[in-house]
Scaffold this motif. Structure first.
Motif, PDB file in Angstrom:
ATOM      1  N   GLY A 619      86.317  50.033  23.732  1.00  0.00           N
ATOM      2  CA  GLY A 619      85.743  50.007  25.079  1.00  0.00           C
ATOM      3  C   GLY A 619      84.418  50.741  25.129  1.00  0.00           C
ATOM      4  O   GLY A 619      83.471  50.291  25.796  1.00  0.00           O
ATOM      5  N   ASN A 620      84.344  51.862  24.438  1.00  0.00           N
ATOM      6  CA  ASN A 620      83.084  52.607  24.398  1.00  0.00           C
ATOM      7  C   ASN A 620      81.969  51.798  23.729  1.00  0.00           C
ATOM      8  O   ASN A 620      80.789  52.021  23.998  1.00  0.00           O
ATOM      9  CB  ASN A 620      83.272  53.934  23.661  1.00  0.00           C
ATOM     10  CG  ASN A 620      84.148  54.899  24.453  1.00  0.00           C
ATOM     11  OD1 ASN A 620      84.238  54.805  25.673  1.00  0.00           O
ATOM     12  ND2 ASN A 620      84.800  55.822  23.752  1.00  0.00           N
ATOM     13  N   LYS A 621      82.368  50.887  22.855  1.00  0.00           N
ATOM     14  CA  LYS A 621      81.390  50.028  22.175  1.00  0.00           C
ATOM     15  C   LYS A 621      81.206  48.694  22.901  1.00  0.00           C
ATOM     16  O   LYS A 621      80.510  47.803  22.409  1.00  0.00           O
ATOM     17  CB  LYS A 621      81.860  49.746  20.738  1.00  0.00           C
ATOM     18  CG  LYS A 621      81.929  50.979  19.848  1.00  0.00           C
ATOM     19  CD  LYS A 621      80.569  51.464  19.456  1.00  0.00           C
ATOM     20  CE  LYS A 621      80.650  52.600  18.457  1.00  0.00           C
ATOM     21  NZ  LYS A 621      79.313  53.094  18.071  1.00  0.00           N
ATOM     22  N   LYS A 622      81.893  48.528  24.052  1.00  0.00           N
ATOM     23  CA  LYS A 622      81.808  47.299  24.874  1.00  0.00           C
ATOM     24  C   LYS A 622      82.273  46.065  24.111  1.00  0.00           C
ATOM     25  O   LYS A 622      81.778  44.959  24.334  1.00  0.00           O
ATOM     26  CB  LYS A 622      80.379  47.075  25.374  1.00  0.00           C
ATOM     27  CG  LYS A 622      79.711  48.298  25.993  1.00  0.00           C
ATOM     28  CD  LYS A 622      80.388  48.737  27.260  1.00  0.00           C
ATOM     29  CE  LYS A 622      79.614  49.844  27.969  1.00  0.00           C
ATOM     30  NZ  LYS A 622      79.539  51.097  27.245  1.00  0.00           N
ATOM     31  N   ILE A 624      84.722  43.712  24.146  1.00  0.00           N
ATOM     32  CA  ILE A 624      85.767  43.164  25.006  1.00  0.00           C
ATOM     33  C   ILE A 624      86.674  42.202  24.240  1.00  0.00           C
ATOM     34  O   ILE A 624      87.900  42.224  24.375  1.00  0.00           O
ATOM     35  CB  ILE A 624      85.147  42.442  26.218  1.00  0.00           C
ATOM     36  CG1 ILE A 624      84.205  43.381  26.961  1.00  0.00           C
ATOM     37  CG2 ILE A 624      86.242  41.931  27.143  1.00  0.00           C
ATOM     38  CD1 ILE A 624      84.865  44.575  27.560  1.00  0.00           C
ATOM     39  N   ASN A 648      91.827  52.150  30.513  1.00  0.00           N
ATOM     40  CA  ASN A 648      90.755  52.049  29.515  1.00  0.00           C
ATOM     41  C   ASN A 648      90.083  50.672  29.548  1.00  0.00           C
ATOM     42  O   ASN A 648      88.853  50.554  29.472  1.00  0.00           O
ATOM     43  CB  ASN A 648      91.307  52.317  28.113  1.00  0.00           C
ATOM     44  CG  ASN A 648      91.599  53.792  27.873  1.00  0.00           C
ATOM     45  OD1 ASN A 648      91.031  54.653  28.523  1.00  0.00           O
ATOM     46  ND2 ASN A 648      92.478  54.078  26.934  1.00  0.00           N
ATOM     47  N   SER A 651      88.113  50.189  32.851  1.00  0.00           N
ATOM     48  CA  SER A 651      86.860  50.945  32.778  1.00  0.00           C
ATOM     49  C   SER A 651      85.815  50.189  31.966  1.00  0.00           C
ATOM     50  O   SER A 651      84.642  50.094  32.356  1.00  0.00           O
ATOM     51  CB  SER A 651      87.124  52.318  32.153  1.00  0.00           C
ATOM     52  OG  SER A 651      85.940  53.045  32.003  1.00  0.00           O
ATOM     53  N   CYS A 652      86.257  49.641  30.835  1.00  0.00           N
ATOM     54  CA  CYS A 652      85.335  48.891  29.972  1.00  0.00           C
ATOM     55  C   CYS A 652      84.810  47.649  30.681  1.00  0.00           C
ATOM     56  O   CYS A 652      83.613  47.349  30.646  1.00  0.00           O
ATOM     57  CB  CYS A 652      86.049  48.523  28.679  1.00  0.00           C
ATOM     58  SG  CYS A 652      85.041  47.557  27.541  1.00  0.00           S
ATOM     59  N   GLU A 655      82.252  48.547  33.327  1.00  0.00           N
ATOM     60  CA  GLU A 655      80.969  48.980  32.763  1.00  0.00           C
ATOM     61  C   GLU A 655      80.098  47.811  32.349  1.00  0.00           C
ATOM     62  O   GLU A 655      78.867  47.906  32.370  1.00  0.00           O
ATOM     63  CB  GLU A 655      81.221  49.907  31.570  1.00  0.00           C
ATOM     64  CG  GLU A 655      81.657  51.307  31.969  1.00  0.00           C
ATOM     65  CD  GLU A 655      81.860  52.208  30.775  1.00  0.00           C
ATOM     66  OE1 GLU A 655      81.389  51.852  29.673  1.00  0.00           O
ATOM     67  OE2 GLU A 655      82.495  53.263  30.933  1.00  0.00           O
TER      68      GLU A 655
END
Length: 888
Positions: A619-622, A624, A648, A651-652, A655
């Motif tokens: 998720g931090n790296k997008k 999906i 999580n 949230s992703c 963003e």
């Protein structure tokens, strides 16, 4: 002889005074006249006296006196008297459980009378005692001595020897002895076979046990010898073992084979099957067998007994099938089977473990009405249930009832209560329980101490934890691996990782006695006699690795992982998950997946925590697409996502602007019965406000209130977002609703709202908010008055500005605290602003960009009060300016 009789009577009268009894015996045995009577009479009376004396001294643990008795017999009595008397001593010691003492005297006896060995029954007695008291190491010496003394063992002796070998898991030697029995003139019997089968089954070698039975059956047919054919006990042992290993088909075949061989299954056979099936969670299958036993008489099945009913009741309760359990209890009562304390205890435990405390209390009353007296186990069940549900005062009350009924709390009772207090963070009360426990003569065990020790670490009471360890040493409560893990976890949690690693290293290197090299906990575990009980394990290393990873010391964590493998400690999923979480938090996704590969290669399955960590990292790296792939994999493996998983992913999605997909996930959560939490809604509300879709944000807010309740976090979030998005009217309305609910104000940007309203020429709205804050009794930053006073003054509303300034100064002089609890309409409401700084009036005006107009207004108001200059107010210790010094 008459003197011996008198002494014997005197000894019997002084069984509670062993020292006086010993003095009487010593006097008569030391007397020269003790051997003047005919030898047979002396032998019998002396032997009887020695037997009584040995019992008294053994019960009082007077081992030195026992050795003196042995020496006295040898020194004062003829051979024909000393010999049987010492044999009596050994026999009594063995029968009373003093096995080591008995063998010490026996070895001395054999050295003194090498040509007068005792009989085979005596050797059998010693062999049996060593086995009963778990001293298999002594069996070898006894057997060797028996052979040296030319005492021929019999089948019973061989059975004892085989049992000893099985208890020691020396099955190869047991089989050798079994095969050689016939060479020694002893034929194995059904008990011999039963001992071997039971030993193998207990060790998990069921297949080997079955082969032994098959071979024995073949040999018995060949030799026409029925002694080695398995009896019902052997078959029951095998049936139970097969069921325990979930090999139900083999168990069924074995039951059929019993009937074919004329060994009819009895109720024990079926009880074994039912018990094993219930333990394995196959309660419905056990229930079918139970029903057949009750109804199918044509098959000749045994009828269930009380044990059967209790086993079935325990199975239903353990697996939460409470309606079935209640129906069974009714059946038992009608059949007259629900009358024993054991049945009531099973039912009570089931009710308590399933949260039915009120019904459990009624069962206690029913027991009293039927005259069934609860024992300590009964009360401990109830105390445990009350403590698990945090009903500690009720648990205390029940302990008083116990004592009034003559049942005194034991270590389990006190430890359960202590654990209850610790689980609520009430360490003071827990320590009080420990002191009460010791004061009442009930000694705590290592588990008791570990429970309190863990709670002390958890509460950050390091010095008390250190004192606790010291007391454990002083009282000889041996710390174990759990103790070690508690200490390591506590140190890691407090940031003292180097100290924790030092403890672990020293434990491996020199054992606990070496922990004195500059470590504050060094000397606290130094009295452990069995070092292996306190060696680090996988949990110890996982705790260290987790601590190191949390502070970013990944390289050291890797070294600890390698050390763990070198110590033959196998990492589990938790250990691997620790690394995966760390790499994902740092954005090192490729490293996380390499750990994952190693994890699966070593036979550790991915857990929910594994997936959550990977989803967070992706998720931090997008990424999906990869996240959805993991979700599909979870579904395939039957691993259900939890609230953390969904949050999580939501949230992703938010963003990257995929808010509609995020809403779909919210619906999916609700469909699966997973309640979204405040974090779920905060993520979504922020996302829709960011895209200026305030309508959907407000709709989500309403849903959140229905699910999570009217929480300050939700109100302040939406308020601040509406304010930031320029939705002043909606923000004002929401703020007023928050005030009506007396919510905390510290996270509301209410000053900005008042200032923005003033800038938009909405002075009436801004003024109404101030008055509402005052009317509701809130302590708030009085700098909020300044934009309104300034605005009113600019408009020429001098009277309103003066009134507002006057009100502001009144509040200041009331010394209203900013952060307090106060009464409003008979309700206690928390005031919510906290600021310990100091400022002066000019700071309040200037920091909020107020003009000289507002300052002049305040001067005019003050002058009208006759209080002198502004500076005079600054020196008053109770001035409201003492409370406000920052931005509010």
């Amino acid at each position: 002889m008459e003197q011996t009789r008198k002494v014997m009577r005197g000894v019997l009268k002084n069984t509670k005074n062993p020292k006086l009894a010993w003095q009487l015996v010593k006097r008569v045995l030391s007397s020269p006249s003790s051997s003047s009577a005919p030898s047979t009479s002396i032998t019998n009376h002396t032997q009887h006296l020695v037997t009584i004396t040995t019992r008294i001294l053994a019960a009082a643990n007077m081992h030195l006196e026992l050795h003196d008795l042995h020496k006295l017999l040898l020194a004062s009595q003829p051979h024909h008297i000393a010999h049987p008397s010492i044999v009596s001593m050994v026999r009594v010691l063995a029968q009373w459980g003093h096995v080591d003492e008995a063998l010490t005297h026996f070895k001395s006896f054999r050295a003194q009378f090498p040509s007068s060995p005792p009989s085979l029954p005596f050797y059998n007695l010693l062999l049996r005692s060593t086995l009963q008291h778990n001293r298999p190491n002594l069996v070898t010496w006894l057997y060797t001595d028996m052979i040296a003394a030319r005492v021929t063992p019999q089948t019973y002796t061989f059975n004892l020897l085989i049992q000893s070998l099985c208890d020691s898991r020396a099955f190869d030697h047991a089989f050798q002895l079994f095969d050689k029995m016939s060479q020694k003139g002893c034929q194995p019997n059904e008990y011999t076979l039963g001992i071997l089968v039971r030993g193998l089954c207990r060790a998990g070698h069921v297949k080997q046990a079955m082969e032994l039975v098959n071979n024995s059956y073949s040999k018995s047919n060949d030799n026409n010898n029925s002694c080695r054919v398995a009896n019902r006990v052997v078959y029951n042992t095998l049936v139970s073992a097969f069921c325990r290993e979930e090999k139900n088909d083999e168990a069924e075949i074995l039951v059929e084979r019993m009937s074919e061989q004329g060994v009819l299954p009895d109720v024990v056979t079926f009880n074994s099957r039912i018990s094993a099936l219930c333990r394995a969670g196959k309660v419905l299958e056990a229930s079918r067998i139970f029903r057949d036993m009750q109804m199918d008489e044509e098959l000749g099945l045994p009828r269930p007994n009380v044990v059967t009913f209790n086993l079935m009741l325990k199975g239903f309760c353990k697996h939460g099938m409470m309606e079935d359990a209640r129906g069974l209890v009714d059946t038992m009562k009608k059949a007259g089977h629900f009358v024993s304390l054991e049945s009531y205890n099973v039912w009570l435990l089931g009710l308590v473990r399933n949260g039915e405390l009120l019904e459990a209390r009624l069962v206690l009353d029913e027991m009293a009405a039927k005259g069934i007296v609860p024992n300590i186990y009964t009360y401990n069940i109830m105390v445990d249930g009350l403590c698990r549900n945090h009903m500690l005062s009720d648990a205390r009350g029940l302990m008083d009832v116990m004592i009034s009924n003559g049942v005194y709390p034991d270590t389990v009772t006190y430890t359960t209560l202590l654990h209850g207090y610790c689980s609520k963070g009430k360490v003071f009360e827990a320590k009080h329980v420990l002191h009460e426990m010791i004061r009442n003569g009930c000694q705590p065990n290592t588990y008791t101490c570990n429970t309190l020790l863990h709670s002390l670490w958890k509460e950050g009471r390091t010095l008390e934890a250190e004192e606790m360890l010291q007391k454990m040493n002083e009282k000889c409560y041996q710390p174990d691996t759990v103790t070690c893990n508690i200490v390591v976890h506590g140190l890691s949690r407090n940031g003292e990782l180097d100290k924790a690693m030092e403890i672990v290293s020293e434990m491996w290197t020199n054992g606990p006695t070496s922990l004195d090299k500059g470590n504050s906990f060094a000397t606290l575990i130094n009295s452990i006699s069995n070092v292996s009980n306190c060696l680090p394990d996988g949990i110890t290393y996982t705790t260290l690795i987790n601590g190191l990873c949390k502070v970013g010391r990944l390289e050291e964590a890797k070294k600890k992982f390698i050390e763990m493998l070198a110590k033959s400690l196998h990492p589990d999923s938790v250990t691997y998950d620790t690394f995966i979480w760390s790499f994902c938090r740092e954005g090192k996704i490729s490293s996380a997946f390499r750990v994952l590969k190693d994890m699966e290669r070593n036979g550790c399955s991915k857990t929910l925590q594994t997936y959550n960590a990977l989803i967070l990292g992706l998720g931090n790296k997008k990424q999906i697409f990869e996240i959805y792939g993991l979700m599909d994999e979870m579904r395939e493996k039957g691993i259900s996502p939890d609230i953390c998983t969904y949050n999580n992913i939501i949230s992703c999605l938010c963003e990257v602007g995929k808010t509609n997909d995020a809403i779909s996930l919210l619906h999916e959560m609700l469909d699966k019965g997973i309640s979204p939490n405040i974090s779920s809604f905060k993520i979504l509300i922020k996302a829709f406000c960011k895209s200026s879709d305030f309508k959907i944000a407000c709709e989500l807010f309403e849903v959140a209130l229905n699910i999570c309740g009217h929480k300050e976090a939700l109100y302040s979030l939406l308020f601040n977002e509406l304010l930031a998005g320029g939705q002043l009217s909606e923000a004002k309305e929401l703020f007023e609703a928050s005030l009506d609910r007396y919510l905390t104000l510290k996270n509301f940007m209410y000053k900005d709202l008042i200032e923005r309203l003033c800038q938009d020429e909405r002075l009436a709205d801004a003024s109404s908010l101030l008055h509402k804050l005052i009317d509701k009794g809130y302590g708030f930053d009085h700098a909020s008055f300044m934009p309104v006073i300034d605005g009113l003054s600019k408009r020429g509303n001098k009277q309103q500005a003066d009134e507002l300034g006057k009100r502001m100064m009144e509040l200041a002089l009331e010394d209203r605290p900013v952060d307090r609890t106060y009464q409003n309409r008979n309700r206690v409401i928390p005031g919510k602003l906290q600021n310990d700084g100091r400022s002066d009036w000019k700071d309040i005006v200037n920091r909020d960009g107020g003009s000289g107009i507002a300052l002049k207004t305040l001067k005019r108001v003050q002058k009208g009060w006759g209080h002198g200059s502004i500076s005079s107010l600054q020196s008053q210790p109770n001035d409201f300016l003492d409370y406000y010094g920052g931005s509010g």
